[in-house]
Scaffold this motif. Structure first.
Motif, PDB file in Angstrom:
ATOM      1  N   GLY A  41       0.803  -1.223   0.000  1.00  0.00           N
ATOM      2  CA  GLY A  41       0.000   0.000   0.000  1.00  0.00           C
ATOM      3  C   GLY A  41       0.830   1.264   0.000  1.00  0.00           C
ATOM      4  N   GLY A  42       1.971   1.240   0.690  1.00  0.00           N
ATOM      5  CA  GLY A  42       2.837   2.409   0.687  1.00  0.00           C
ATOM      6  C   GLY A  42       3.599   2.589  -0.605  1.00  0.00           C
ATOM      7  N   VAL A  46      -1.105   7.464  -4.316  1.00  0.00           N
ATOM      8  CA  VAL A  46      -2.203   7.707  -3.375  1.00  0.00           C
ATOM      9  C   VAL A  46      -3.522   7.144  -3.894  1.00  0.00           C
ATOM     10  CG1 VAL A  46      -3.642   9.508  -2.324  1.00  0.00           C
ATOM     11  CG2 VAL A  46      -1.155   9.724  -2.302  1.00  0.00           C
ATOM     12  N   THR A  49      -4.099   3.298  -3.093  1.00  0.00           N
ATOM     13  CA  THR A  49      -3.710   2.759  -1.787  1.00  0.00           C
ATOM     14  C   THR A  49      -4.731   1.776  -1.233  1.00  0.00           C
ATOM     15  OG1 THR A  49      -2.585   4.851  -1.319  1.00  0.00           O
ATOM     16  CG2 THR A  49      -3.025   3.389   0.557  1.00  0.00           C
ATOM     17  N   HIS A 209       3.967   6.446  -2.503  1.00  0.00           N
ATOM     18  CA  HIS A 209       3.389   7.639  -1.892  1.00  0.00           C
ATOM     19  C   HIS A 209       3.699   7.742  -0.410  1.00  0.00           C
ATOM     20  CE1 HIS A 209       0.222   5.291   0.103  1.00  0.00           C
ATOM     21  NE2 HIS A 209      -0.087   6.391   0.753  1.00  0.00           N
ATOM     22  N   SER A 210       4.097   6.620   0.244  1.00  0.00           N
ATOM     23  CA  SER A 210       4.352   6.646   1.680  1.00  0.00           C
ATOM     24  C   SER A 210       5.440   5.643   2.042  1.00  0.00           C
ATOM     25  CB  SER A 210       3.075   6.341   2.471  1.00  0.00           C
ATOM     26  OG  SER A 210       3.338   6.283   3.862  1.00  0.00           O
ATOM     27  N   ASP A 409      -9.096   3.495  -6.537  1.00  0.00           N
ATOM     28  CA  ASP A 409      -9.755   3.499  -5.227  1.00  0.00           C
ATOM     29  C   ASP A 409     -11.188   3.997  -5.335  1.00  0.00           C
ATOM     30  OD1 ASP A 409      -7.481   2.561  -4.089  1.00  0.00           O
ATOM     31  OD2 ASP A 409      -7.027   4.357  -2.916  1.00  0.00           O
ATOM     32  N   ALA A 417      -7.973   6.971   0.324  1.00  0.00           N
ATOM     33  CA  ALA A 417      -7.168   6.624   1.495  1.00  0.00           C
ATOM     34  C   ALA A 417      -7.034   7.778   2.471  1.00  0.00           C
ATOM     35  CB  ALA A 417      -5.782   6.160   1.049  1.00  0.00           C
TER      36      ALA A 417
END
Length: 446
Positions: A41-42, A46, A49, A209-210, A409, A417
């Motif tokens: 997910g990271g 975005v 996610t 994104h993360s 999403d 998210a």
């Protein structure tokens, strides 16, 4: 020679210690699937996610039900032709005694089956990382059900089931190098060759994104992997599980350092994504080998896997297949490396007396490992591609191009998210707080 007589007193008895240990290991392996969800997910943008998280979480639901209905029976039931198992008493799991032991071990059948269930859950979830941003959720859910039935359950029987051809041949796979990682990595390659590339592949930036989320997921995977690996010995009586525990840590550390060294030399920086990916590569590679090698052998396995997997992730740009989150580069390549290196580094002092080439055993075990590796690779690749092709031509596996560009999403889950409008900043904050601030100012003046 007449068969040995086993006295009733010599028969295995239920061990509360091993049973408790295995239940804890089962919970650790279960945690790996949410950990994988965070890891993947990271790594996506975005707008993808939640879909990435859900592609892992849905496996917890689907595979669990299939395992109860028929999966456990297919994987570990009475052998038929060295290809598949079946035990009608296990269908629905209604005819298993509470204290009925798994043959040859001191843990109940229920404990063994729930431990193996967690392996069955995470394996299709691993595939999802290759398909990020572009697959219909309903098609993915159906693919999981079909793939588990015709690929994972039979392959698990080949590798671990009594009578399975790889098991009988003597292929060493302590905890899933072939049945889990090569199986999932080959499946990922088969599917992406059918469904094609993401919109903008090799043109648009598709950075994680993360990275904190990636590191959190990698940490959970590393933690859970101790249950995944050490628990696969089904007990803790003779030290082999402890050896596997140590080797899991050692190989993972070595692979992380090797990956970072490679990318520093190749790209000029030590990245957090590289650290996380290197750790996972080490975990993958030591999974089949950790019970057969010494800790020094585990360092060698980790270093080799770290470098080769780091090199392999770039092949998608050279050959043009869009493996979104490097499932092929890490899991397929790492699984192949770890499985084949058993033929060189098996010490004969761990799970068995089998010795590899570097310990005087010749290449006998290496050729056995090759048979297991390439049979699973070919079977999973071909059957997975066929399943994806059927779904792609019937219900369709991909979302529309507009939905992919706008964000999967929102298209598939009607959610996002991150809700920035409620995060306490921007125009929304100004609109709400300005009248309040003005009123407070008038009150003070008064």
């Amino acid at each position: 020679m007449a068969p040995a007589i086993t006295l009733a007193a010599e028969a295995p008895k239920l061990s509360a210690a091993n049973t408790g240990f295995m239940l804890i290991c089962s919970a650790l392996v279960m945690l790996m699937t949410p950990g994988l969800a965070f890891f993947y997910g990271g790594m996506v943008r975005v707008k993808s996610t939640l879909n990435m998280l859900m592609m892992s979480f849905i496996s917890l639901g689907i595979v669990t039900i299939l395992w109860v209905l028929y999966g456990f029976s297919m994987a570990f039931g009475t052998d038929s032709g060295s290809l598949i198992g079946w035990n009608s008493d296990w269908v629905g799991l209604g005819n298993i005694g509470l204290t009925e032991l798994w043959p040859g071990y001191t843990v109940p059948v229920f404990v063994f089956l729930v431990f193996q269930l967690m392996f069955a859950i995470i394996t299709p979830a691993l595939i999802s990382g290759a398909l990020a941003d572009r697959v219909k959720f309903s098609a993915w859910a159906l693919f999981i059900a079909l793939w588990a039935t015709v690929v994972y359950f039979p392959v698990a029987h080949w590798v671990w089931g009594a009578g399975g051809w790889a098991f009988e041949l003597g292929v060493i796979d302590f905890a899933g190098g072939t049945a889990v990682h090569i199986n999932a990595g080959a499946a990922a390659l088969g599917v992406i060759l059918v469904i094609g590339k993401r919109v903008g592949f090799k043109k648009d930036p598709m950075r994680p994104h993360s990275l904190p989320l990636v590191m959190l997921g990698a940490g959970l995977l590393w933690f859970g992997w101790f249950g995944f690996n050490a628990g696969s010995w089904l007990g803790n009586d003779d030290g082999v599980g402890a050896l596997m525990f140590v080797n899991t840590q050692v190989a993972t550390a070595a692979a992380m350092l090797a990956w970072l060294a490679y990318e520093k030399i190749r790209h000029g920086a030590f990245t957090t994504l590289g650290a996380a990916s290197g750790a996972v590569a080490g975990l993958v590679a030591i999974t089949p080998a950790g019970g057969a090698v010494t800790p020094m052998g585990a360092i060698a396995v980790g270093v080799i896997a770290g470098v080769l997997c780091a090199m392999a992730v770039g092949l998608k740009y050279k050959f043009g297949y869009d493996d979104s989150l490097d499932v092929v580069g890490v899991h397929l390549v790492g699984g192949v490396v770890g499985s084949l290196l058993i033929g060189f580094f098996a010490s004969g002092k761990g799970q068995s007396e089998v010795e590899g080439l570097f310990y005087g055993g010749g290449l006998t075990q290496f050729w056995k490992q090759c048979a297991g590796v390439f049979a699973v690779l070919a079977y999973s690749l071909i059957v997975s591609a066929i399943l994806a092709f059927i779904l792609h031509k019937t219900i369709g596996m991909r979302v529309s191009e507009d939905e992919e560009v706008a964000g999967i999403d929102q298209a598939e889950h009607a959610e996002t998210a991150y809700d920035f409008s409620g995060a306490g900043g921007g125009a929304a904050k100004t609109a709400v707080t300005a009248p309040v601030a003005a009123a407070a100012s008038k009150k003070v003046d008064a």
